[in-house]
Design an enzyme around this catalytic site. Structure first.
Site, short mmCIF file in Angstrom:
data_model
loop_
_atom_site.label_atom_id
_atom_site.label_comp_id
_atom_site.label_asym_id
_atom_site.label_seq_id
_atom_site.Cartn_x
_atom_site.Cartn_y
_atom_site.Cartn_z
N TRP A 100 51.14 -3.13 54.52
CA TRP A 100 51.55 -1.75 54.26
C TRP A 100 51.91 -1.02 55.55
O TRP A 100 52.83 -0.20 55.55
CB TRP A 100 50.46 -1.02 53.47
CG TRP A 100 50.08 -1.80 52.25
CD1 TRP A 100 48.87 -2.37 51.97
CD2 TRP A 100 50.95 -2.17 51.16
NE1 TRP A 100 48.93 -3.06 50.79
CE2 TRP A 100 50.19 -2.96 50.27
CE3 TRP A 100 52.30 -1.91 50.87
CZ2 TRP A 100 50.73 -3.48 49.10
CZ3 TRP A 100 52.83 -2.44 49.71
CH2 TRP A 100 52.06 -3.21 48.83
N ASP A 167 47.62 6.64 55.57
CA ASP A 167 47.93 6.09 54.25
C ASP A 167 46.60 5.65 53.65
O ASP A 167 46.01 4.66 54.04
CB ASP A 167 48.88 4.90 54.38
CG ASP A 167 49.13 4.19 53.06
OD1 ASP A 167 48.55 4.59 52.03
OD2 ASP A 167 49.89 3.20 53.05
N LYS A 191 45.26 3.65 42.06
CA LYS A 191 44.10 2.78 42.28
C LYS A 191 42.80 3.53 41.99
O LYS A 191 41.96 3.04 41.26
CB LYS A 191 44.11 2.26 43.72
CG LYS A 191 45.38 1.48 44.07
CD LYS A 191 45.44 1.12 45.55
CE LYS A 191 46.80 0.54 45.93
NZ LYS A 191 47.07 -0.76 45.30
#
Length: 358
Positions: A100, A167, A191
């Protein structure tokens, strides 16, 4: 019978939230319509919209120095929006701890943003959090707080003098966070805080001043979304509704300190099962950097047993345990909605499987 879903995202939702959404699907609060079909310009939706924003701030104990934005494009669009909006004339610094952050770095490269990777754990398959220090005069310092694939997590954030960009997609709303040096704190909510289709961006107001100076498309401009209360265009109304339910649920659990304590208990149980297996199972992440959210591990004695493990687990009503294609092995994502009892069920299965094949 509902199955135990250990998927990395989209992932398990609290059952009472699903039931409430089911009950209100045709008739929201006895008003005679679904929240999915009412205009985002109505008072009914705006009340839900702003309450969700306020509850998000309440959970993190942040004041009006920050704004909450609801955006589309998932966390992935933020990889580009952050440098587009926030890069100045200096250098943007990144720490690479997995796929990511690599994707975020790639977007900065495509945009021609002056940036530098100041630390990386790629030398050991992203199994640890590297030591580093951001330059005090950097435009910003960028990290990913939890690595969904490799199972590492920052236990605390760097105390940088430059604005910190985080993030937090895979540990969003799972613990309290020190916001003292955070410029932007964001994540996809699918999530720990809702369903896919929504990114939540918590942004410090001085960062919005940077955005105002940028000549970029309106839909990609933080200041435009701020000025329009995240209603510049039609938002993902049902995803915001589900996010609102999640915020209320988290408050009902006692807030993020209580949620964090529960997450610690679940992770301790699962990691203990791995560590006490006498080498049958082996975790990927270094012990000091292990994630409370994503536990990646292998059958160390025989990798050929891993697909059997996953198949046998499915027969026991446990889903989503196959590791990411970049790492392989087994991965259990134990987000907020996964209960301690469900983790106990997994651990008992792991012991059974070891006894059968060990």
């Amino acid at each position: 019978m509902r199955k135990i879903n250990f998927s990395a995202g989209p992932s398990t939702l609290p059952l009472n939230i699903l039931k409430q959404a089911q009950e209100e699907l045709l008739d929201y609060e006895n008003k005679g319509f679904s929240i999915m079909e009412i205009s985002h310009r109505t008072k009914v939706f705006e009340e839900l919209h702003f309450e969700a924003m306020n509850n998000a701030k309440k959970l993190y104990d942040i004041d009006d120095e920050y704004e909450v934005l609801f955006l589309q494009g998932g966390a992935s669009l933020q990889f580009a929006m952050i440098p587009m909006n926030l890069a100045l004339n200096g250098i943007c610094e990144y720490v690479n701890t997995g796929i990511w952050t690599k994707k975020a770095i790639k977007e900065a490269t495509i945009l021609g943003i002056n940036h530098k990777v100041i630390a990386s754990s790629e030398d050991q398959s992203f199994s640890y959090i590297p030591e580093f220090e951001f330059s005090p005069n950097a435009d910003y310092g960028y990290i990913c707080s939890n690595n969904t694939i490799y199972g590492t997590q920052y236990k605390s954030y760097p105390k940088s003098k430059c604005p910190l960009i985080v993030d937090a997609s895979s540990d969003f709303f799972s613990r309290k966070v020190d916001f003292s040096n955070i410029g932007v704190f964001y994540g996809g909510v699918q999530k720990n805080a809702g369903i896919s289709g929504l990114a939540c961006v918590i942004i410090r107001k001085d960062m919005l001043e940077r955005s105002k100076q940028k000549n970029i498309p309106s839909m990609l401009k933080y200041s435009i979304h701020s000025e329009n209360n995240s209603l510049f265009n039609t938002p993902p109304t049902f995803a915001i509704y589900m996010f609102a339910l999640e915020m209320k649920w988290l408050l009902e659990q006692g807030g993020l300190d209580k949620v964090h304590a529960n997450n610690q208990a679940k992770a301790k149980l699962l990691y203990s099962t791995i560590d006490e297996s006498k080498g049958f199972y082996k975790g990927h992440a270094k012990a000091e950097d292990r994630s409370l959210m994503n536990v990646s591990f292998n059958v160390a004695t025989n990798a050929k047993l891993e697909p059997i493990f996953i198949e046998e687990a499915q027969k026991q009503d446990m889903l989503g345990l196959k590791g990411h294609r970049l790492l392989g092995g087994i991965r259990a994502s134990i987000y907020n909605a996964i209960t301690l009892e469900q983790v106990k069920t997994l651990c008992e299965f792991m012991k059974y499987f070891q006894g059968k094949f060990g």
